[in-house]
Design a protein around this motif. Structure first.
Motif, short mmCIF file in Angstrom:
data_model
loop_
_atom_site.label_atom_id
_atom_site.label_comp_id
_atom_site.label_asym_id
_atom_site.label_seq_id
_atom_site.Cartn_x
_atom_site.Cartn_y
_atom_site.Cartn_z
N GLY A 133 0.80 -1.22 0.00
CA GLY A 133 0.00 0.00 0.00
C GLY A 133 0.83 1.27 0.00
N VAL A 134 2.14 1.14 0.12
CA VAL A 134 3.03 2.31 0.19
C VAL A 134 3.01 3.10 -1.11
CG1 VAL A 134 5.46 2.99 0.40
CG2 VAL A 134 4.50 1.34 1.99
N VAL A 135 3.02 2.43 -2.25
CA VAL A 135 3.09 3.12 -3.54
C VAL A 135 1.91 4.06 -3.75
CG1 VAL A 135 3.02 2.76 -6.04
CG2 VAL A 135 4.57 1.41 -4.63
N THR A 136 0.72 3.64 -3.36
CA THR A 136 -0.45 4.50 -3.51
C THR A 136 -0.27 5.80 -2.74
OG1 THR A 136 -1.90 2.61 -3.81
CG2 THR A 136 -2.94 4.66 -3.11
N LEU A 137 0.25 5.70 -1.52
CA LEU A 137 0.46 6.89 -0.70
C LEU A 137 1.59 7.76 -1.24
CD1 LEU A 137 -0.08 5.21 2.76
CD2 LEU A 137 -1.63 6.78 1.57
N LEU A 138 2.61 7.14 -1.82
CA LEU A 138 3.68 7.91 -2.45
C LEU A 138 3.15 8.66 -3.67
CD1 LEU A 138 6.68 5.40 -2.30
CD2 LEU A 138 6.24 7.36 -0.79
N GLY A 139 2.23 8.05 -4.40
CA GLY A 139 1.61 8.69 -5.55
C GLY A 139 0.83 9.94 -5.16
N GLN A 140 0.34 9.96 -3.92
CA GLN A 140 -0.38 11.13 -3.40
C GLN A 140 0.56 12.08 -2.68
OE1 GLN A 140 -3.59 9.58 -0.99
NE2 GLN A 140 -4.28 8.26 -2.64
N GLN A 141 1.85 11.76 -2.71
CA GLN A 141 2.91 12.54 -2.06
C GLN A 141 2.61 12.77 -0.58
OE1 GLN A 141 4.40 15.89 -4.29
NE2 GLN A 141 5.23 14.50 -5.82
N LEU A 184 4.68 3.47 -12.20
CA LEU A 184 3.78 3.55 -11.05
C LEU A 184 3.18 4.94 -10.87
CD1 LEU A 184 5.86 1.46 -8.49
CD2 LEU A 184 3.86 0.71 -9.82
N GLY A 185 3.58 5.89 -11.71
CA GLY A 185 3.06 7.25 -11.61
C GLY A 185 3.58 8.02 -10.40
N ILE A 186 4.80 7.73 -10.00
CA ILE A 186 5.39 8.39 -8.83
C ILE A 186 6.33 9.50 -9.29
CG2 ILE A 186 6.81 8.06 -6.75
CD1 ILE A 186 4.13 6.52 -6.74
N GLU A 187 6.11 10.70 -8.76
CA GLU A 187 7.00 11.82 -9.01
C GLU A 187 7.98 11.93 -7.85
OE1 GLU A 187 7.24 13.73 -11.73
OE2 GLU A 187 5.69 12.46 -12.63
#
Length: 135
Positions: free
Chosen positions: A27-35, A114-117
């Motif tokens: 679930g970490v990636v989703t939260l990283l995507g929301q910065q 993953l859409g991570i900035e």
């Protein structure tokens, strides 16, 4: 309102609770995507880290044992944290006396798949699913 002293402050008005998915079971990636600035995660997989380390290792671009539920992208395309941080992180997370890993002021890497900035994550605290000696 405070968990573990000054380690993590939980703002009840700005908190999210979620479960991992097929690409990232933590679930970490989703939260990283929301910065998100602070992430409190619980590693609750059906297998212990010693047998199934990929959900954590892949976040650092490190190869590890996996199964069909955790191998969709592999370490190359799942990396969101610098690889050099993995050793200490997994060591603390899998230690029967510790069972908690903490990253502070860590660089989040760009991951187009993953859409991570890229940005700087203030704090990641992860609890392991291992049975600690003290319990």
């Amino acid at each position: 309102r405070r968990l573990f002293g000054n380690l993590v402050h939980i703002d009840q008005n700005n908190s999210k609770v979620l479960d991992g998915g097929v690409v990232d079971t933590t679930g970490v990636v989703t939260l990283l995507g929301q910065q998100s600035s602070t992430i409190l995660a619980f590693y609750n997989n059906n297998a212990p880290l010693s047998k199934l380390g990929a959900p954590i290792a892949y976040l650092f671009g490190v190869d590890a044992p996996t199964d069909s539920m955790n191998s969709l992208l592999g370490p190359k395309f799942s990396q969101v944290f610098p690889s050099n941080l993995y050793g200490d992180f997994i060591s603390n997370l899998s230690d029967w006396d510790i069972g908690i890993a903490h990253l502070n002021n860590v660089e989040v890497l760009k991951n187009e798949k993953l859409g991570i900035e890229p940005y700087r994550l203030k704090s990641l605290v992860m609890f392991s699913n291992i049975k600690l000696k003290r319990f």
